[in-house]
Design a protein around this motif. Sequence first.
Motif, PDB file in Angstrom:
ATOM      1  N   LEU A   1      39.310  64.780 141.682  1.00 57.99           N
ATOM      2  CA  LEU A   1      38.132  64.795 140.807  1.00 57.99           C
ATOM      3  C   LEU A   1      37.928  63.458 140.108  1.00 57.99           C
ATOM      4  CD1 LEU A   1      38.716  68.387 139.443  1.00 57.99           C
ATOM      5  CD2 LEU A   1      36.823  67.669 140.910  1.00 57.99           C
ATOM      6  N   GLY A   2      39.013  62.732 139.875  1.00 61.41           N
ATOM      7  CA  GLY A   2      38.892  61.417 139.254  1.00 61.41           C
ATOM      8  C   GLY A   2      38.112  60.431 140.107  1.00 61.41           C
ATOM      9  N   GLU A   3      38.212  60.585 141.418  1.00 62.51           N
ATOM     10  CA  GLU A   3      37.434  59.741 142.311  1.00 62.51           C
ATOM     11  C   GLU A   3      35.945  59.957 142.085  1.00 62.51           C
ATOM     12  OE1 GLU A   3      39.547  57.223 143.448  1.00 62.51           O
ATOM     13  OE2 GLU A   3      38.219  57.366 145.174  1.00 62.51           O
TER      14      GLU A   3
ATOM     15  N   ARG B   1      34.595  61.104 139.356  1.00 59.28           N
ATOM     16  CA  ARG B   1      34.292  60.582 138.024  1.00 59.28           C
ATOM     17  C   ARG B   1      34.035  59.071 138.076  1.00 59.28           C
ATOM     18  NH1 ARG B   1      38.896  60.124 133.339  1.00 59.28           N
ATOM     19  NH2 ARG B   1      37.881  58.432 132.238  1.00 59.28           N
ATOM     20  N   HIS B   2      34.871  58.345 138.774  1.00 55.57           N
ATOM     21  CA  HIS B   2      34.742  56.887 138.763  1.00 55.57           C
ATOM     22  C   HIS B   2      33.633  56.359 139.667  1.00 55.57           C
ATOM     23  CE1 HIS B   2      38.156  56.280 136.232  1.00 55.57           C
ATOM     24  NE2 HIS B   2      39.001  56.825 137.061  1.00 55.57           N
ATOM     25  N   ARG B   3      33.389  57.047 140.780  1.00 54.59           N
ATOM     26  CA  ARG B   3      32.561  56.415 141.806  1.00 54.59           C
ATOM     27  C   ARG B   3      31.256  57.120 142.153  1.00 54.59           C
ATOM     28  NH1 ARG B   3      36.724  52.952 144.387  1.00 54.59           N
ATOM     29  NH2 ARG B   3      38.686  53.894 143.793  1.00 54.59           N
TER      30      ARG B   3
ATOM     31  N   ARG C   1      33.805  66.678 132.400  1.00 52.33           N
ATOM     32  CA  ARG C   1      35.107  66.065 132.620  1.00 52.33           C
ATOM     33  C   ARG C   1      35.197  65.309 133.940  1.00 52.33           C
ATOM     34  NH1 ARG C   1      40.177  66.898 130.345  1.00 52.33           N
ATOM     35  NH2 ARG C   1      41.389  67.164 132.241  1.00 52.33           N
ATOM     36  N   TYR C   2      34.554  65.859 134.968  1.00 52.25           N
ATOM     37  CA  TYR C   2      34.834  65.327 136.305  1.00 52.25           C
ATOM     38  C   TYR C   2      33.625  64.796 137.055  1.00 52.25           C
ATOM     39  CZ  TYR C   2      38.973  68.253 135.463  1.00 52.25           C
ATOM     40  OH  TYR C   2      40.093  68.837 134.936  1.00 52.25           O
TER      41      TYR C   2
ATOM     42  N   ARG D   1      34.897  54.506 135.751  1.00 47.41           N
ATOM     43  CA  ARG D   1      35.078  53.055 135.769  1.00 47.41           C
ATOM     44  C   ARG D   1      33.836  52.338 136.311  1.00 47.41           C
ATOM     45  NH1 ARG D   1      40.312  49.631 137.023  1.00 47.41           N
ATOM     46  NH2 ARG D   1      39.376  47.590 137.062  1.00 47.41           N
ATOM     47  N   PHE D   2      33.259  52.921 137.348  1.00 53.89           N
ATOM     48  CA  PHE D   2      32.106  52.260 137.972  1.00 53.89           C
ATOM     49  C   PHE D   2      30.780  52.947 137.662  1.00 53.89           C
ATOM     50  CE2 PHE D   2      35.852  51.730 140.754  1.00 53.89           C
ATOM     51  CZ  PHE D   2      36.045  50.373 140.589  1.00 53.89           C
ATOM     52  N   ARG D   3      30.826  54.121 137.056  1.00 55.91           N
ATOM     53  CA  ARG D   3      29.593  54.826 136.669  1.00 55.91           C
ATOM     54  C   ARG D   3      29.760  55.250 135.221  1.00 55.91           C
ATOM     55  NH1 ARG D   3      27.247  53.378 141.320  1.00 55.91           N
ATOM     56  NH2 ARG D   3      28.432  54.130 143.094  1.00 55.91           N
TER      57      ARG D   3
END
Lengths: 431, 573
Positions: free
Chosen positions: A135-137, A139-141, A162-163, A170-172
Motif C-alpha cells: 500500500l505504501g507504493e 501512497r507514494h506513486r 492512509r494508503y 513522496r511523489f504525490r
Amino acid sequence: MAVIEDVVCPICGCVCDDIIVTVEDNKIKKVKNSCSISATKFLNFHKHRLPSPLIKKDGDQIPISLEEAVEKVAKILVNAEYPAIYGLALSSCEAQGLGVELAEEIGGVIDNQTVTCHGPTALGLHDVGMPTCTLGEVRHRADLIVYWGCNPEEAHPRHLKRYSVLSKGRFRKEREERKMVIIDVRKTKSTKQADLFLQIEPGQDFELMSALRVILNFDEIEEESVAGLPIEKVEEFAELLRNCEFGIIFFGLGLTMSRGKERNIDAAVSLVRDLNKWAKFSIIPMRGHYNVTGMNEVTAWQTGYAYAVDLSHGYPWYNPGETSFVDILRRGECDAALIIASDPVAHFPKEIARNLCKIPFAVIDPHPSISSLLADIVIPSAFTGIEAEGSAYRMDAVPLRLKKVLEPPPGIYSDEEIISMILEKIRSMRG
Amino acid sequence: MELLIKNGVVYDPINKIDGEVMDIAIKDNKIVDMVDESKAYMIDASNKLVMAGGVDVHTHIAGPKMNTGRILRPEDHYGDVAPKTQIKRSGGGYSTPSSFVMGYRYAEMGYTTAIEPANSPIKMLHCHHEFRDIPILDKSCFVLFGNNWFVWEYLMENKLDECAAYVAWVLNATKGYAIKIVDPGAVEAWKWGDVEFLDILWGRPQTMDQQVPRFGITSRDIIRGLCKVNKLLNLPHPIHVHPNGLGTPGNYQTTIETMDCVKDLADGDKPIIHMTHVQFNGYGGSDWVNFRSGAYEIMKYVNANKHVSMDLGQVIFTNTTTMTGDGPFEYRLYRLTKNKWTNADVEVESGAGIVPMHYKRNNFVHAVMWAIGLELALFAKDPWRVFITTDHPNGGPFTNYPKLLSWLMSKEARQRIINKIPKRAKSKTNLESMDREYSFYEIATTTRAATAKILGLKDKGHLGVGADADISIYDMDPKEINPSKDYKQLRKAFSKAMFTIKEGEIVVKDGETVKSIDGRVYWVKPNVPSDLMNAMESELAGKFDDYYTVSMQNFKIPERYIMRSTPIAAHYG
C-alpha cells in the motif's frame, strides 16, 4: 491509566497500526486515530460477551466447564469421518497454524472465509498471476486509483486517507495529483470522492474489462455501449488508464462474487498485465477480515494451498468446488465441524447453513453469533488483538504483530490456547 | 546424550582431513575429543562417507516470495505430495515445497543449515513465521538493502557512519543476517515501469554508472557504499550481490565490472563481495541468437581476485518456479515466456517477481545456461570461494543437488547430457572439453566447509572439537566408489543420507526423518556506538512515517518471537 501507542487494529484488512488506546482498570477508556468501525469495536467489544462454555441440551444451551467443553469438542472431531475446521480469519496467525495442525490431526478439511470472499482471487491468480505492490507504493506513486466493485468509505474507512487518494506520498503530495475512478453498479458513499464514477450494469464487469483490453491492444469497438456505458466513455477511460504514470486497481467482492467470479479476476489481472506496456500498473484485492490474508499465508506455507484444503487423505489436497467447507456441506459429506472466529450460519447460503445445523458442530468466539446460538458446543474466547497477541497480515500481505492491551475476563482463553487444548485432548484420547 | 561415530571415512577440509578413517565423538550438541565407548550410542560408519552437515548459502526457502509461489502454482504440488507420518507433518510441492517438507527434504539429503537469501525488511516477520515451521535446519535470512531509499539518501549525502547505523538498526529490528543487494537501482526504476532506464541498464557496457531517475545514485555508488558499510559493521558475511543485468546476453561484463568496482576496498585475502547465482549473470553474446557462455571470462577474474566469492545458480532440466527480488527481471521473463506472472513491489525498500519456468534440454538457450553453471564450477581454482547452488528454486529445486554433484564428479555423467543438447549449444560453451572431476574433498569444501566459512559460522561446516554436532553420513565407501563411473550410485547415496545428525541428535536414518527438532535462527546484532545510533534513530523517527505505512515501533520484531534466537555480535569500526 496507561496510554498504549501503535496498537494494531484487528478489524478490517487495512490493519492500521497507529491506534492509540487509553486503558484504565483493564477497560478501554479512549481510542485515537481509529475509524468509526474500529473505535466502536475497541470501546464496546467487551459488551455482550459469551460468559462461559455452553453445551446444547434438550434444545437449550447450558453452561459447562471449559475442560468438559474441550473434551466434548475433541470427541465430536475424533468420532467424525469427514470433519472440518472453518474460520480463523479473525484470529492470529499462531491460532491459524494450530487450526491447520488440528485439521491434519483429525484428517479433515481446513477452510476459511476466503471461500465466501476472495476465493476467486486465488483462482484467478492460479491462471495468470498477480502484479501487485504494498500500500505504501500506492501512497507514494499512484496518480490513477481505481476502486472496482468495492466501497472503501464504508468497508475500509481509512483506506483513502492512509494508503491512497488522500494520503501524502513522496511523489504525490496533493489530492489534485491523483485521479480516482470508481466502477460500481450503484452509487455509494465512496462514489462522492471519485473524479470519475462509472456506473455499470450488474454482472457486466467482464465485458467492460474485455472491451478495455480490445481498445487498448487492438482496435475500435463498433458497439454503441458496453456494460451500460456509452462507448465514448469506455474509450475515455481506456485513455486514462493508458496515460497514467502509476496506476492501481483495488477490487472487492463486486468483482469476485458477481457473475464471472474467477474469470473476472483473470480479466482484471490480464488488463493490468497489458497496461504495464504503457504505464506501471498493479492490482490489490480489498480483503475484508483483518487477518484473512494471514490465514491464506499460513495455510499456504503449511500445506501449499491458500484455502479449501482437504487433509483427509493424510496429505493436502485442493480443489475448490470440491474441497471447500461450502462444497462438503452442500453435498452432505461433512459430519462434524469446529468453527473458530467466524459466523458461517449467517453468511452461507441457507441450504448449506441448514446442512451445517444437521451435524454436530462447535463454535469458538468472543461473542454470541447466529452460529453460536445454533452450535452444540460453544467456547468463549479472548478478543485477539485486544486481549491476546499474535500476528496478522494486512491486505497487501505486510505482516504486523497484534498487541494485547487488556487481560481477558477470568477463565477466558485465546483461540491459540483453546485450539492447543483441543489438540492435546485429541492426542491423549488417541494415546 | 553421547554418540560415537566409529570408523567413518571422514572428509573435513577445515581441519585438512582428506578421507581419513576415524571416529567422531559427540557429547550433547557438540563434537568432543572422546566419549565413554561403553556408554555412548554407537554408529558403525565403516566404509561410509562422513562429512559435516551441509550448509546451503543461498536457497529461497521462506518468506513472501516462496509463499506466493506456492499459492500461484497448485500444479506444482499436485504431483508431489508428502503424507503425514508418525514424525512428519504432511505437505508437498516440487519447486515450492511447504515449510515442513522443506526441512525434512534438506535434512534427508544430509543438510543441516540453509540460508534464505532475500527478504524485504518490512516483511521479515513473514520469513520468521515460516522459519518456525521449517524443522531441523538452522536458518538465517539476508535482508534487501540495494534499493532502499534511506540507504541511498545516506550514501548520496556521504553519511557512511549513519548509513552503517541504519543498516545495523534494520538488521537488529528484523533479525536479519547480512546485506543483500539485488539489481541495485533497477528495482526503483521498475517501480515506475521505467522501461527506458531499464533498457539502458540491460544494455552494456556502461551500466554501472547510469543514474537512477529522481535519485541520481548509480549502482556503483550503491554497491561500493554498502560494501564499506559491511566493512564498518564487521558483518560475518560479505555483501551478497545479485548484480544488474541478470538474465541478459552479454551480462558477464556487468558481472566482472561489479566485482571489480569494490576491488580497491579489499583487505587481505578475505572475500568482501559475494556474487550470487553467477550462472544467470554469466552470459556472452549480445542477443539470444549469438548467446554464448561467459563463464571463462568470469572465472578468469574470480580465480585471480581473492576479494570475491560466488555461487553457481546451476540450471536443472525441469519444471520449476523462478522467484527473485529482481522484479524487473521477472517482468522481462514474463514478456518472454507469456507465462503467469506475479510482481510484488515493496514500499521504500525492494520488489520481487515470480514466473514459472520449464528448462528444456532441447532448448538452445536453456542448454547453454546448464553448461555455464558447470563451467563456472569446473573453471574454479579455489573451491573455498565457489559454492554449489541451484539458487533454489530458480535454477531448479534443491532436491536436485545429488544430480549436480554427480555432474561435477563425473565427466561421463556430464557427457551423457551434452550428447543430448542441441549441437549449436555445445559450440557455445567449453564444457565438452573440460576433463576436471571434483574429488570428495572438494565436494566437502564447496557444500559445507567453505559455505560455513563465508557465512562466518565458526562452529559449522567442520568436525573438529567444539564444532556443532551437525553431521551427515552417506552410504558409500569413498575408497571403493569411482564417482566418475558409478555416478548413479553416488546420486543415490547423496539423495538419502544414511544418517543426519543435528546438534547431536539422530534426525534422519536411512534417508527418512526419524526425529523432528527445531532449528536455530541466526541473526546479526551489530554493536554500534550509542551516540551514533541514537542520533541516527532520532533522525529516522522523523521521517519513518513519511516513508512507511507501518510505524517504527511495529517495524521491530521482538526477539522472543524468533525461534531459538541466536544473535551473533558484530563490532563496529
